[in-house]
Scaffold this active site. Structure first.
Site, PDB file in Angstrom:
ATOM      1  N   LYS A  68       6.491  -6.831   7.003  1.00  0.00           N
ATOM      2  CA  LYS A  68       6.220  -6.524   8.408  1.00  0.00           C
ATOM      3  C   LYS A  68       5.863  -7.839   9.099  1.00  0.00           C
ATOM      4  O   LYS A  68       5.593  -8.836   8.419  1.00  0.00           O
ATOM      5  CB  LYS A  68       5.093  -5.493   8.560  1.00  0.00           C
ATOM      6  CG  LYS A  68       3.755  -5.980   8.012  1.00  0.00           C
ATOM      7  CD  LYS A  68       2.643  -4.982   8.233  1.00  0.00           C
ATOM      8  CE  LYS A  68       2.178  -4.968   9.675  1.00  0.00           C
ATOM      9  NZ  LYS A  68       0.917  -4.235   9.858  1.00  0.00           N
ATOM     10  N   CYS A 128       0.787  -1.241   0.000  1.00  0.00           N
ATOM     11  CA  CYS A 128       0.000   0.000   0.000  1.00  0.00           C
ATOM     12  C   CYS A 128       0.815   1.286   0.000  1.00  0.00           C
ATOM     13  O   CYS A 128       0.668   2.095  -0.915  1.00  0.00           O
ATOM     14  CB  CYS A 128      -0.960  -0.021   1.190  1.00  0.00           C
ATOM     15  SG  CYS A 128      -2.208  -1.298   1.019  1.00  0.00           S
TER      16      CYS A 128
END
Ligand SMILES: NC(=O)c1ccc[n+]([C@@H]2O[C@H](COP(=O)([O-])OP(=O)(O)OC[C@H]3O[C@@H](n4cnc5c(N)ncnc54)[C@H](O)[C@@H]3O)[C@@H](O)[C@H]2O)c1
Ligand SMILES: O=c1ccn([C@@H]2O[C@H](COP(=O)(O)OP(=O)(O)O[C@H]3O[C@H](CO)[C@@H](O)[C@H](O)[C@H]3O)[C@@H](O)[C@H]2O)c(=O)[nH]1
Length: 448
Positions: A327, A266
């Site tokens: 992440k 994103c």
């Protein structure tokens, strides 16, 4: 309510499953036959904590169904969510071909009023294009159904997607009729019991809100990466500075953790898309251009430290890499900083031994056998000249450093996420490099 969700990726699958969880009748649709076949058997295409159990529970109860047949699945639906990808085109703009393709397919098959909602991240003006595509297809069929379009951007974070969807800070909905507002209020009422608001607005503002939110968060990260780099030069410790500024409520303590650059599906693409939207309309997003270039540089910061430590020559060295995903708590490798670091190390003739709790299969698709994949975090350390912390998975935070030191050839750690205390590392005999942290200093971090 009867809901159709088109696209069963991170957003579509989480949206559909969470709507089924609160009792709605949901069909998740995808063009990928294998994905749908697997989902029907309870096999998920992605790793997202808690999602598998929720999919199984709702499938068993009959509230959640999967299909490749959009035409059939949208019949009698009150709402059709479009949740397909909007990848960056070559010029950075969001590619709308999947969104508009789905809109056309809905137009070719709808037989009743419904609200057609874009949940994908789309630039201002997309809802107009969705409406035009629907009208086009309806008129080609000689039909004139009433319908509404709406924009309902999604704010979930990977790794915490269910929690974010079930307990949102806010729900943003752009509508242009009272009827659509009423229906969308009904869809989200079950999620608002703990007082979080739905913010209704006009459609262009809703579309812009999504890009502004991601761009603001990316700006915070690049700003802190810049500060961290300067801290290093000036002899300050960024963990202390972060705590110092984060306790000012106007600044806030979230999303100000420096590292090796933001990645994921994103931030990189949405920052680029907003810069492009502005440029196409005669405006320059100067801050975001810098946010992007700081982020690009930051992906090389760890590699530059490695090069300096080893005196420039890395050929033949072995590096253990803990973490591959962009992440923790996801298997998503899109724009993962690990990919940049690995590419640079391989170009120098190094050997890389990586371990990630869930992203190794996905990484293998992208990197192939150019690196070694260890069965556990300790196996990656064997004969390593240094350990690189790339993703801050919880299980990497407190290893047995005696074992770590024994397995490695040399006790050197390059920590791209600042998860260890510099003083403790040095007391344990390690040469330790963080991002913007001061050598021999207690700056233990609490992770975001
Ligand atoms: N991943 C996130 O955390 C996140 C969060 C918020 C918003 N978004 C936005 O949501 C959108 C979707 O992102 P994602 O990460 O879920 O994407 P994804 O790539 O994981 O999934 C997209 C899915 O859409 C399917 N698809 C493509 N064309 C189709 C068609 N014509 N009919 C049916 N299915 C089709 C694909 O097969 C795929 O399964 C993007 O615009 C993204 O920017 C993503
Ligand atoms: O203080 C921080 C926080 C995050 N990151 C990095 O930023 C990237 C993005 O992290 P995060 O935002 O947690 O994950 P995403 O799943 O990409 O979620 C973002 O992108 C989604 C897609 O648009 C939005 O829905 C979410 O609200 C938004 O947080 C990762 O590489 C993180 O390592 C940092 O470097 N420092």
């Amino acid at each position: 309510m009867k809901i159709a969700v088109v696209g069963t990726g991170y957003v579509g699958l989480v949206t559909g499953t969470c709507l089924a969880e609160v009792g709605m009748e949901v069909t998740c649709i995808d063009i990928d036959q294998k994905k749908i076949d697997n989902l029907k058997q309870g096999i998920l295409p992605i790793y997202e904590p808690g999602l598998e159990e929720m999919v199984l529970r709702n499938t068993e109860k009959g509230r959640l169904q999967f299909s490749t047949n959009l035409a059939e699945s949208i019949q009698d639906a009150d709402v059709a969510f479009i949740a397909v990808g909007t990848p960056p085109g070559e010029d950075g703009s969001a590619d709308l071909k999947y969104v508009l393709g789905v809109a056309r397919e809905i137009g070719r098959n709808m037989n009743n009023y419904m609200v057609v909602v874009t949940k994908s991240t789309v630039p201002v003006g997309t809802a107009n294009k969705v409406r035009a595509a629907l009208e086009d297809e309806l008129s080609a069929r000689g039909k004139a159904f009433d319908f509404d379009v709406a924009s309902n951007p999604e704010f979930l974070k990977e790794g915490a997607a269910i929690e974010d969807f079930l307990k949102p800070d806010r729900i943003v909905i752009g509508v242009e009729s009272e009827k659509a507002e009423g229906i969308m209020s009904k869809v989200y009422k079950p999620f608002l019991l703990n007082g979080h608001p739905i913010i209704f607005m006009d459609i262009p503002s809703a579309e812009m809100t999504k890009y502004a939110a991601n761009s603001m968060l990316a700006t915070k990260i690049s700003f802190m990466n810049d500060i961290a780099n300067l801290c290093e030069i000036m002899g300050a410790d960024v963990n202390m500075v972060r705590k110092g500024i984060g306790s000012d409520a106007r600044i806030g303590n979230k999303f100000i953790y420096p590292g090796i650059g933001y990645g994921g599906s994103c931030f990189p693409k949405d920052v680029k898309a907003l810069i492009k939207t502005a440029a196409d309309n005669g405006y320059q997003m100067q801050i975001l251009e810098s946010v992007e270039s700081v982020n690009e540089n930051q992906k090389s910061v760890l590699f530059n430290k490695i090069k300096k430590h080893f005196g420039g020559d890395l050929a033949g060295k072995t590096f253990a890499l803990w973490g591959l995903s962009f992440k923790p708590k996801t298997d998503d490798m899109r724009e993962a900083p690990s990919l940049v670091i690995i590419e640079k190390l391989l170009a120098e003739g190094c050997k890389v031994k990586a371990y990630d709790p869930v992203a190794m299969k996905e990484a293998q698709h992208i990197i192939g056998d150019k690196i070694e994949y260890a069965n556990d975090q300790n196996e990656a350390l064997v004969d390593a000249d240094a350990l690189l912390i790339v993703t801050e998975w919880p299980e990497f935070r407190s290893p047995n450093f005696k074992v770590v030191g024994k397995l490695m050839r040399d006790k050197v750690i390059f920590d791209g996420r600042n998860i260890y205390d510099t003083k403790e590392m040095q007391d344990a005999g390690f040469t330790y490099y963080g991002i913007g942290v001061k050598p021999y200093y207690h700056s233990t971090v609490e992770i975001a």
